[in-house]
Design a protein around this motif. Structure first.
Motif, short mmCIF file in Angstrom:
data_model
loop_
_atom_site.label_atom_id
_atom_site.label_comp_id
_atom_site.label_asym_id
_atom_site.label_seq_id
_atom_site.Cartn_x
_atom_site.Cartn_y
_atom_site.Cartn_z
N PHE A 129 58.88 -77.97 -0.34
CA PHE A 129 57.98 -77.13 -1.12
C PHE A 129 58.72 -76.06 -1.92
CE2 PHE A 129 54.80 -79.65 0.04
CZ PHE A 129 53.85 -79.26 0.98
N PHE A 185 48.55 -92.15 1.98
CA PHE A 185 47.99 -93.17 1.10
C PHE A 185 47.45 -94.35 1.91
CE2 PHE A 185 49.12 -91.90 -3.20
CZ PHE A 185 50.03 -90.88 -2.97
N LEU A 245 52.26 -96.48 0.26
CA LEU A 245 53.30 -95.48 0.06
C LEU A 245 53.39 -94.63 1.32
CD1 LEU A 245 52.01 -94.54 -3.46
CD2 LEU A 245 54.33 -95.36 -3.06
N TYR A 252 47.45 -80.03 5.28
CA TYR A 252 46.72 -80.66 4.17
C TYR A 252 47.42 -80.48 2.83
CZ TYR A 252 43.09 -81.04 7.70
OH TYR A 252 42.41 -81.35 8.84
N SER A 253 48.74 -80.31 2.86
CA SER A 253 49.49 -80.10 1.63
C SER A 253 50.26 -81.33 1.17
CB SER A 253 50.47 -78.94 1.82
OG SER A 253 49.76 -77.73 2.02
N THR A 254 50.21 -82.42 1.93
CA THR A 254 50.77 -83.69 1.48
C THR A 254 49.68 -84.74 1.56
OG1 THR A 254 51.50 -84.31 3.70
CG2 THR A 254 53.06 -83.07 2.35
N LEU A 255 49.96 -85.91 1.01
CA LEU A 255 48.98 -86.99 0.97
C LEU A 255 49.38 -88.15 1.86
CD1 LEU A 255 48.23 -87.19 -2.88
CD2 LEU A 255 46.79 -86.15 -1.10
N PRO A 259 45.84 -76.43 -2.73
CA PRO A 259 46.76 -76.93 -1.70
C PRO A 259 47.18 -78.37 -1.92
CG PRO A 259 44.94 -75.75 -0.71
CD PRO A 259 44.60 -75.90 -2.16
N THR A 260 46.28 -79.16 -2.42
CA THR A 260 46.63 -80.56 -2.68
C THR A 260 46.33 -80.84 -4.14
OG1 THR A 260 45.97 -81.06 -0.43
CG2 THR A 260 46.30 -82.90 -1.89
N GLN A 266 50.09 -85.63 -7.92
CA GLN A 266 51.49 -85.94 -7.73
C GLN A 266 51.96 -86.80 -8.91
OE1 GLN A 266 52.77 -87.13 -3.86
NE2 GLN A 266 51.69 -85.48 -2.84
N PRO A 287 44.52 -85.79 2.06
CA PRO A 287 45.44 -84.75 2.55
C PRO A 287 45.75 -84.97 4.02
CG PRO A 287 43.62 -83.79 1.30
CD PRO A 287 43.28 -85.23 1.53
N LEU A 289 55.39 -91.44 3.30
CA LEU A 289 56.14 -90.23 3.03
C LEU A 289 57.37 -90.15 3.94
CD1 LEU A 289 56.20 -87.55 1.41
CD2 LEU A 289 54.84 -86.56 3.26
N TYR A 344 58.83 -84.78 -3.32
CA TYR A 344 58.57 -85.72 -2.23
C TYR A 344 59.41 -86.97 -2.40
CZ TYR A 344 54.22 -82.97 -2.62
OH TYR A 344 53.30 -81.95 -2.75
N TYR A 367 59.02 -91.04 -1.14
CA TYR A 367 58.20 -92.08 -0.51
C TYR A 367 58.97 -93.40 -0.54
CZ TYR A 367 54.06 -89.13 -1.37
OH TYR A 367 53.12 -88.11 -1.40
N ARG A 390 57.28 -78.39 -5.71
CA ARG A 390 57.12 -79.36 -4.63
C ARG A 390 57.67 -80.72 -5.04
NH1 ARG A 390 51.29 -77.97 -1.75
NH2 ARG A 390 51.78 -75.79 -1.35
#
Lengths: 115, 114
Positions: A50, B104, A43, B99-102, A100-101, A104, B93, A45, A33, A35, A31
């Protein structure tokens, strides 16, 4: 964390120019990302991926595109840069094996200035 | 998307005092509550996190508390030191990514004066 690197670290460009920011990781994470960070806005996204064949828009994807060239590489492009894209850009990776989370891991950031 | 409110935006304390930063959220399905620290000129790094099956977690001088009923979670730093000066971000999440990214919070700049 030297396992996530970004190039360039600083870039000054002019309005209308095409810019590519690159991110590489040796953590073996699937995964990745992108930002952007602006003062007082936290921050946000831009895009996330994935796996190599998976690309998803984040909350602020307009004006940006991405390419996932390999598991280890994830590039962010600004096709025609504009001044309000001046910001600090972070790449991050994570490993879903913890759930799942999960944690990072961020790169060192690229400071982009669009004149 | 998920709305997370973080307060205060800035916090100044004397060395040795305690600091508390609070985040509130609206999605009752949220089940993971991390905190990241970003020192000046550095990258954000996870410092502590909590999952919804516990109400508190401690790691030396830092702790996170969770109140799922009231939908808020807080970062507590005790015996603050100058090296605690940084920007702190809470995160949640994001439901739109399964719910797989955040998402902030906007961050809290903590300044610890000697």
């Amino acid at each position: 964390d030297a396992d996530v690197t970004q190039t360039p670290r600083n870039r000054i460009t002019k309005t209308g120019k095409r810019i590519m920011l690159e991110c590489s990781q040796t953590k073996g994470h699937d995964r990745m990302y992108w930002y952007r960070q602006d003062p007082g806005l936290g921050l946000r996204l831009i895009y996330y991926s994935f796996d190599v064949k998976d690309i998803n828009k984040g909350e602020i994807s307009d004006g940006y595109s991405v390419s996932r060239q390999a598991q280890a590489k994830f590039s962010l492009s600004l096709e025609s840069a504009i001044p309000n894209q001046t910001a600090l850009y972070f790449c991050a990776t994570s490993d879903p094996s913890g759930g799942p989370t999960d944690t990072q891991y961020f790169g060192p950031g690229t400071r982009l200035t669009v004149l | 998307g998920e709305n997370v409110e973080q307060h205060p935006s800035t916090l100044s304390v004397q060395e040795g005092d305690s600091a508390v930063i609070k985040c509130t959220y609206s999605d009752s399905a949220s089940n993971y509550f991390p905190w990241y620290k970003q020192e000046l000129g550095k990258r954000p790094q996870l410092i502590i996190d909590i999952r919804s099956n516990v109400g508190e977690k401690k790691d030396q001088r830092i702790a996170v508390t969770l109140n799922k009923t009231a939908k808020h979670f807080s970062l507590h730093i005790t015996e603050t030191q100058p090296e605690d000066s940084a920007v702190y971000f809470c995160a949640l999440p994001h439901p739109h990514s399964g719910y797989s990214t955040l998402t902030f919070g906007k961050g809290t700049m903590l300044l610890v004066s000697p």
